[in-house]
Design a protein around this motif. Structure first.
Motif, PDB file in Angstrom:
ATOM      1  N   UNK A 285     -40.605 -26.373 -67.363  1.00  0.00           N
ATOM      2  CA  UNK A 285     -42.074 -26.768 -67.535  1.00  0.00           C
ATOM      3  C   UNK A 285     -42.341 -27.862 -66.848  1.00  0.00           C
ATOM      4  N   UNK A 286     -41.514 -28.849 -66.849  1.00  0.00           N
ATOM      5  CA  UNK A 286     -41.558 -29.770 -65.826  1.00  0.00           C
ATOM      6  C   UNK A 286     -41.528 -29.382 -64.199  1.00  0.00           C
TER       7      UNK A 286
ATOM      8  N   UNK B  26     -38.129 -35.021 -75.016  1.00  0.00           N
ATOM      9  CA  UNK B  26     -37.421 -34.044 -75.132  1.00  0.00           C
ATOM     10  C   UNK B  26     -38.439 -33.275 -74.299  1.00  0.00           C
ATOM     11  N   UNK B  27     -37.835 -31.834 -74.112  1.00  0.00           N
ATOM     12  CA  UNK B  27     -38.696 -31.474 -73.556  1.00  0.00           C
ATOM     13  C   UNK B  27     -37.790 -30.117 -72.858  1.00  0.00           C
ATOM     14  N   UNK B  28     -38.659 -29.469 -72.086  1.00  0.00           N
ATOM     15  CA  UNK B  28     -38.336 -28.043 -71.133  1.00  0.00           C
ATOM     16  C   UNK B  28     -37.762 -28.054 -69.396  1.00  0.00           C
TER      17      UNK B  28
ATOM     18  N   UNK C 143     -48.301 -33.237 -72.010  1.00  0.00           N
ATOM     19  CA  UNK C 143     -48.212 -34.164 -73.028  1.00  0.00           C
ATOM     20  C   UNK C 143     -49.562 -32.569 -73.298  1.00  0.00           C
ATOM     21  N   UNK C 144     -50.635 -32.053 -72.921  1.00  0.00           N
ATOM     22  CA  UNK C 144     -51.053 -31.499 -73.667  1.00  0.00           C
ATOM     23  C   UNK C 144     -49.736 -30.345 -74.359  1.00  0.00           C
ATOM     24  N   UNK C 145     -48.632 -30.313 -73.393  1.00  0.00           N
ATOM     25  CA  UNK C 145     -47.763 -29.198 -73.758  1.00  0.00           C
ATOM     26  C   UNK C 145     -46.960 -29.760 -74.390  1.00  0.00           C
TER      27      UNK C 145
ATOM     28  N   UNK D  89     -50.069 -34.602 -63.725  1.00  0.00           N
ATOM     29  CA  UNK D  89     -49.024 -33.806 -64.169  1.00  0.00           C
ATOM     30  C   UNK D  89     -48.584 -34.666 -65.747  1.00  0.00           C
ATOM     31  N   UNK D  90     -48.778 -35.969 -65.940  1.00  0.00           N
ATOM     32  CA  UNK D  90     -48.976 -36.340 -67.467  1.00  0.00           C
ATOM     33  C   UNK D  90     -49.366 -35.854 -68.431  1.00  0.00           C
ATOM     34  N   UNK D  91     -50.644 -35.756 -68.078  1.00  0.00           N
ATOM     35  CA  UNK D  91     -51.627 -35.147 -69.185  1.00  0.00           C
ATOM     36  C   UNK D  91     -51.701 -34.193 -69.154  1.00  0.00           C
ATOM     37  N   UNK D  92     -50.630 -32.962 -68.192  1.00  0.00           N
ATOM     38  CA  UNK D  92     -51.112 -31.083 -68.297  1.00  0.00           C
ATOM     39  C   UNK D  92     -49.312 -31.600 -69.004  1.00  0.00           C
TER      40      UNK D  92
END
Length: 299
Positions: free
Chosen positions: A60-61, A55-57, A30-32, A25-28
Protein backbone atom coordinates in the motif's frame (compact mmCIF):
# COMPACT_ATOMS: atom_id res chain seq x y z
CA UNK A 1 7.61 -0.13 12.31
CA UNK A 2 7.39 0.21 8.53
CA UNK A 3 10.00 2.39 6.83
CA UNK A 4 9.74 3.72 3.28
CA UNK A 5 12.51 5.49 1.41
CA UNK A 6 12.47 7.13 -1.99
CA UNK A 7 15.05 9.05 -3.99
CA UNK A 8 13.74 12.54 -4.53
CA UNK A 9 16.49 14.10 -6.62
CA UNK A 10 14.16 15.04 -9.46
CA UNK A 11 11.69 17.07 -7.41
CA UNK A 12 12.19 20.83 -7.54
CA UNK A 13 13.98 22.16 -4.49
CA UNK A 14 12.63 25.27 -2.79
CA UNK A 15 9.28 25.21 -4.59
CA UNK A 16 7.36 23.11 -2.09
CA UNK A 17 6.79 20.40 -4.70
CA UNK A 18 8.13 17.59 -2.50
CA UNK A 19 6.26 18.87 0.57
CA UNK A 20 3.02 19.02 -1.41
CA UNK A 21 3.45 15.46 -2.61
CA UNK A 22 4.31 14.28 0.90
CA UNK A 23 1.21 15.96 2.35
CA UNK A 24 -1.01 14.32 -0.27
CA UNK A 25 0.54 10.88 0.24
CA UNK A 26 0.29 11.22 4.02
CA UNK A 27 -3.39 12.14 3.83
CA UNK A 28 -4.17 9.21 1.52
CA UNK A 29 -2.30 6.71 3.69
CA UNK A 30 -3.90 8.01 6.89
CA UNK A 31 -7.32 7.59 5.29
CA UNK A 32 -6.26 3.99 4.59
CA UNK A 33 -5.40 3.40 8.26
CA UNK A 34 -1.66 4.09 8.03
CA UNK A 35 -0.90 7.48 9.63
CA UNK A 36 2.57 8.85 9.00
CA UNK A 37 4.65 8.82 12.19
CA UNK A 38 7.55 10.91 10.86
CA UNK A 39 9.27 12.08 7.69
CA UNK A 40 12.80 13.34 7.14
CA UNK A 41 15.48 13.75 4.51
CA UNK A 42 18.53 11.50 4.87
CA UNK A 43 22.01 12.89 4.32
CA UNK A 44 23.51 10.26 2.01
CA UNK A 45 24.74 12.43 -0.85
CA UNK A 46 21.43 12.07 -2.67
CA UNK A 47 18.13 13.49 -1.43
CA UNK A 48 16.39 10.47 0.09
CA UNK A 49 13.02 10.98 1.75
CA UNK A 50 12.35 8.58 4.63
CA UNK A 51 8.81 8.01 5.91
CA UNK A 52 8.04 5.99 9.03
CA UNK A 53 4.78 4.32 9.98
CA UNK A 54 3.92 2.64 13.28
CA UNK A 55 2.40 -0.15 11.22
CA UNK A 56 1.25 -0.72 7.70
CA UNK A 57 1.51 -2.73 4.49
CA UNK A 58 4.45 -2.34 2.15
CA UNK A 59 2.40 -2.77 -1.01
CA UNK A 60 0.00 0.00 0.00
CA UNK A 61 2.88 2.36 0.75
CA UNK A 62 4.50 1.52 -2.60
CA UNK A 63 1.18 2.18 -4.31
CA UNK A 64 1.07 5.61 -2.65
CA UNK A 65 4.63 6.30 -3.79
CA UNK A 66 3.63 5.38 -7.34
CA UNK A 67 0.60 7.65 -7.09
CA UNK A 68 2.17 10.74 -5.56
CA UNK A 69 5.90 10.55 -6.29
CA UNK A 70 6.30 8.66 -9.55
CA UNK A 71 8.74 8.27 -11.06
CA UNK A 72 10.77 7.48 -7.94
CA UNK A 73 13.12 4.69 -6.96
CA UNK A 74 11.99 3.35 -3.60
CA UNK A 75 12.32 0.70 -0.90
CA UNK A 76 9.91 -0.25 1.91
CA UNK A 77 11.12 -2.43 4.77
CA UNK A 78 9.91 -3.85 8.06
CA UNK A 79 11.95 -2.37 10.91
CA UNK A 80 15.18 -0.45 10.52
CA UNK A 81 16.71 -0.62 7.04
CA UNK A 82 20.35 -1.69 7.26
CA UNK A 83 23.15 -2.97 5.04
CA UNK A 84 22.41 -6.60 4.13
CA UNK A 85 24.65 -9.54 4.93
CA UNK A 86 23.86 -11.26 1.62
CA UNK A 87 23.13 -9.98 -1.89
CA UNK A 88 21.63 -12.41 -4.42
CA UNK A 89 21.11 -11.13 -7.95
CA UNK A 90 19.90 -12.13 -11.36
CA UNK A 91 22.34 -11.46 -14.21
CA UNK A 92 20.61 -10.77 -17.56
CA UNK A 93 18.94 -7.34 -17.74
CA UNK A 94 19.86 -6.80 -14.09
CA UNK A 95 23.60 -6.91 -13.47
CA UNK A 96 24.21 -6.63 -17.21
CA UNK A 97 22.15 -4.66 -19.68
CA UNK A 98 21.51 -7.50 -22.09
CA UNK A 99 19.94 -10.95 -22.40
CA UNK A 100 22.95 -13.15 -23.21
CA UNK A 101 21.04 -15.78 -25.14
CA UNK A 102 19.42 -13.15 -27.36
CA UNK A 103 22.78 -11.56 -28.14
CA UNK A 104 24.40 -14.94 -28.77
CA UNK A 105 21.54 -15.86 -31.07
CA UNK A 106 22.46 -12.90 -33.25
CA UNK A 107 25.66 -14.72 -34.20
CA UNK A 108 23.46 -17.52 -35.56
CA UNK A 109 21.07 -15.06 -37.29
CA UNK A 110 18.32 -16.14 -34.89
CA UNK A 111 17.97 -13.15 -32.57
CA UNK A 112 14.37 -12.16 -33.49
CA UNK A 113 13.04 -15.69 -33.05
CA UNK A 114 14.83 -16.30 -29.75
CA UNK A 115 14.13 -12.82 -28.35
CA UNK A 116 10.38 -13.40 -28.68
CA UNK A 117 10.63 -16.56 -26.58
CA UNK A 118 12.83 -14.77 -24.02
CA UNK A 119 10.35 -11.95 -23.62
CA UNK A 120 7.43 -14.31 -23.07
CA UNK A 121 9.40 -16.32 -20.52
CA UNK A 122 10.39 -13.17 -18.61
CA UNK A 123 6.75 -12.14 -18.46
CA UNK A 124 5.81 -15.56 -17.10
CA UNK A 125 3.66 -16.39 -20.11
CA UNK A 126 5.46 -19.68 -20.84
CA UNK A 127 7.32 -22.24 -18.73
CA UNK A 128 10.91 -21.16 -18.10
CA UNK A 129 12.56 -24.55 -18.55
CA UNK A 130 10.67 -25.33 -21.76
CA UNK A 131 11.53 -21.90 -23.14
CA UNK A 132 15.19 -22.30 -22.17
CA UNK A 133 15.53 -25.70 -23.82
CA UNK A 134 13.77 -24.47 -26.96
CA UNK A 135 16.09 -21.48 -27.31
CA UNK A 136 19.25 -23.48 -26.59
CA UNK A 137 18.16 -26.08 -29.12
CA UNK A 138 18.05 -23.44 -31.83
CA UNK A 139 21.73 -22.67 -31.18
CA UNK A 140 22.91 -26.20 -32.04
CA UNK A 141 26.03 -26.09 -34.21
CA UNK A 142 27.09 -22.55 -33.26
CA UNK A 143 30.82 -22.28 -32.66
CA UNK A 144 31.76 -21.98 -28.97
CA UNK A 145 34.11 -19.14 -29.91
CA UNK A 146 31.02 -17.02 -30.65
CA UNK A 147 30.55 -16.75 -26.88
CA UNK A 148 33.88 -14.95 -26.49
CA UNK A 149 32.99 -12.58 -29.31
CA UNK A 150 29.56 -11.99 -27.79
CA UNK A 151 31.06 -11.19 -24.40
CA UNK A 152 33.58 -8.79 -25.90
CA UNK A 153 31.25 -7.05 -28.33
CA UNK A 154 27.77 -7.17 -26.80
CA UNK A 155 27.79 -7.67 -23.03
CA UNK A 156 28.30 -4.79 -20.60
CA UNK A 157 27.48 -4.20 -16.92
CA UNK A 158 24.38 -2.25 -16.00
CA UNK A 159 25.18 1.29 -14.83
CA UNK A 160 26.18 1.21 -11.18
CA UNK A 161 26.57 -2.59 -10.98
CA UNK A 162 30.28 -2.58 -10.13
CA UNK A 163 29.86 0.16 -7.52
CA UNK A 164 26.93 -1.67 -5.94
CA UNK A 165 28.74 -5.00 -5.54
CA UNK A 166 32.05 -3.44 -4.47
CA UNK A 167 30.42 -1.17 -1.90
CA UNK A 168 28.35 -3.99 -0.41
CA UNK A 169 31.52 -6.10 -0.20
CA UNK A 170 33.31 -3.28 1.61
CA UNK A 171 30.51 -3.37 4.17
CA UNK A 172 30.89 -7.12 4.71
CA UNK A 173 28.13 -8.32 2.38
CA UNK A 174 28.53 -11.59 0.47
CA UNK A 175 27.29 -11.48 -3.14
CA UNK A 176 25.95 -14.36 -5.25
CA UNK A 177 25.11 -14.14 -8.95
CA UNK A 178 22.41 -16.70 -9.75
CA UNK A 179 21.07 -16.84 -13.26
CA UNK A 180 18.87 -18.80 -15.60
CA UNK A 181 21.56 -17.98 -18.14
CA UNK A 182 24.86 -19.71 -18.73
CA UNK A 183 28.14 -20.23 -16.89
CA UNK A 184 30.00 -19.38 -20.11
CA UNK A 185 28.84 -15.80 -19.54
CA UNK A 186 28.09 -15.66 -15.82
CA UNK A 187 31.51 -16.84 -14.62
CA UNK A 188 33.21 -13.96 -16.38
CA UNK A 189 30.55 -11.41 -15.50
CA UNK A 190 30.68 -12.51 -11.87
CA UNK A 191 34.46 -12.15 -11.80
CA UNK A 192 34.35 -8.72 -13.45
CA UNK A 193 31.75 -7.42 -11.01
CA UNK A 194 33.22 -8.99 -7.88
CA UNK A 195 30.64 -11.64 -6.98
CA UNK A 196 31.73 -14.30 -4.49
CA UNK A 197 29.79 -17.13 -6.12
CA UNK A 198 28.08 -17.84 -9.45
CA UNK A 199 25.23 -20.27 -10.15
CA UNK A 200 23.84 -20.89 -13.64
CA UNK A 201 23.16 -23.33 -16.47
CA UNK A 202 25.81 -25.16 -18.49
CA UNK A 203 25.73 -25.30 -22.26
CA UNK A 204 26.60 -28.59 -23.93
CA UNK A 205 29.70 -28.33 -26.13
CA UNK A 206 31.29 -30.93 -28.38
CA UNK A 207 34.23 -30.40 -30.71
CA UNK A 208 34.05 -26.66 -30.28
CA UNK A 209 30.37 -26.29 -31.12
CA UNK A 210 27.20 -25.99 -29.07
CA UNK A 211 25.21 -29.22 -29.00
CA UNK A 212 21.86 -27.52 -28.54
CA UNK A 213 21.51 -29.12 -25.12
CA UNK A 214 22.26 -28.38 -21.48
CA UNK A 215 24.49 -30.24 -19.04
CA UNK A 216 23.31 -30.92 -15.51
CA UNK A 217 20.39 -29.57 -13.50
CA UNK A 218 18.44 -26.54 -14.67
CA UNK A 219 18.98 -23.24 -12.86
CA UNK A 220 15.57 -21.57 -12.69
CA UNK A 221 13.37 -19.60 -10.31
CA UNK A 222 13.30 -22.40 -7.76
CA UNK A 223 17.08 -22.60 -7.89
CA UNK A 224 17.37 -18.88 -7.21
CA UNK A 225 15.25 -19.13 -4.09
CA UNK A 226 17.01 -22.29 -2.92
CA UNK A 227 20.42 -20.63 -3.31
CA UNK A 228 19.20 -17.60 -1.35
CA UNK A 229 17.83 -19.75 1.48
CA UNK A 230 20.94 -21.94 1.73
CA UNK A 231 23.23 -18.92 1.75
CA UNK A 232 21.11 -17.26 4.42
CA UNK A 233 21.32 -20.35 6.66
CA UNK A 234 25.07 -20.44 6.09
CA UNK A 235 25.39 -16.86 7.36
CA UNK A 236 23.38 -17.59 10.49
CA UNK A 237 20.33 -16.34 12.31
CA UNK A 238 19.31 -12.77 11.62
CA UNK A 239 21.13 -12.45 8.28
CA UNK A 240 19.47 -9.77 6.15
CA UNK A 241 19.14 -10.50 2.45
CA UNK A 242 18.96 -8.17 -0.54
CA UNK A 243 17.81 -9.58 -3.90
CA UNK A 244 17.57 -7.97 -7.34
CA UNK A 245 15.89 -9.17 -10.50
CA UNK A 246 13.66 -8.20 -13.38
CA UNK A 247 11.70 -11.19 -14.66
CA UNK A 248 9.13 -13.79 -13.68
CA UNK A 249 11.72 -16.41 -12.72
CA UNK A 250 13.17 -13.94 -10.20
CA UNK A 251 9.91 -13.77 -8.23
CA UNK A 252 10.65 -16.69 -5.83
CA UNK A 253 13.91 -15.12 -4.63
CA UNK A 254 12.40 -11.62 -4.50
CA UNK A 255 9.62 -12.91 -2.27
CA UNK A 256 12.16 -14.58 0.04
CA UNK A 257 14.39 -11.50 0.48
CA UNK A 258 14.17 -8.84 3.17
CA UNK A 259 14.87 -6.17 0.57
CA UNK A 260 13.67 -7.07 -2.92
CA UNK A 261 14.66 -4.72 -5.73
CA UNK A 262 12.82 -4.94 -9.04
CA UNK A 263 15.29 -3.41 -11.50
CA UNK A 264 13.53 -1.98 -14.57
CA UNK A 265 11.38 -5.05 -14.20
CA UNK A 266 8.48 -6.78 -15.88
CA UNK A 267 5.11 -6.15 -14.15
CA UNK A 268 4.96 -9.48 -12.31
CA UNK A 269 8.42 -9.06 -10.80
CA UNK A 270 7.69 -5.45 -9.87
CA UNK A 271 4.56 -6.51 -8.00
CA UNK A 272 6.52 -9.16 -6.06
CA UNK A 273 9.15 -6.71 -4.77
CA UNK A 274 9.16 -4.22 -1.91
CA UNK A 275 11.60 -1.99 -3.75
CA UNK A 276 12.26 -0.82 -7.27
CA UNK A 277 14.88 1.01 -9.29
CA UNK A 278 13.45 2.32 -12.55
CA UNK A 279 14.54 5.91 -12.89
CA UNK A 280 18.19 5.84 -11.80
CA UNK A 281 20.94 3.23 -11.89
CA UNK A 282 21.92 0.49 -9.47
CA UNK A 283 23.76 2.86 -7.14
CA UNK A 284 20.28 3.96 -6.11
CA UNK A 285 20.11 0.75 -4.07
CA UNK A 286 23.00 2.03 -1.96
CA UNK A 287 21.23 5.33 -1.33
CA UNK A 288 18.03 3.52 -0.36
CA UNK A 289 20.00 1.35 2.08
CA UNK A 290 21.33 4.53 3.67
CA UNK A 291 24.98 4.14 2.61
CA UNK A 292 26.45 7.64 2.13
CA UNK A 293 27.80 8.44 -1.31
CA UNK A 294 31.22 9.19 0.19
CA UNK A 295 31.42 5.48 1.15
CA UNK A 296 30.61 4.14 -2.31
CA UNK A 297 33.53 2.15 -3.70
CA UNK A 298 34.59 3.14 -7.21
CA UNK A 299 32.16 6.03 -7.50
Amino acid sequence: MLIARLIADHFSEGTGDLDTRLDAASAALEADGMPLASAMMLDVGLPVLEMRFAEGQALKVLAAIDRFFAPADALVGEGEIAVPHLFVSDMDSTMIGQECIDELADFADLKPQIAVITERAMRGEIDFEAALRERVGLLAGLEESAIDRCLAERISPSPGARILVATLAAHGCRSVLVTGGFHHFADRVGEQLGFDRVVGNRLGVEEGRLTGGLVGAISDGRTKRAVLEKERVRLGSGARVLAAGDGANDIPMLQAADYAIAYRAKPQAREAANGRVERGDLTGVLALLGIPRRDWVGA
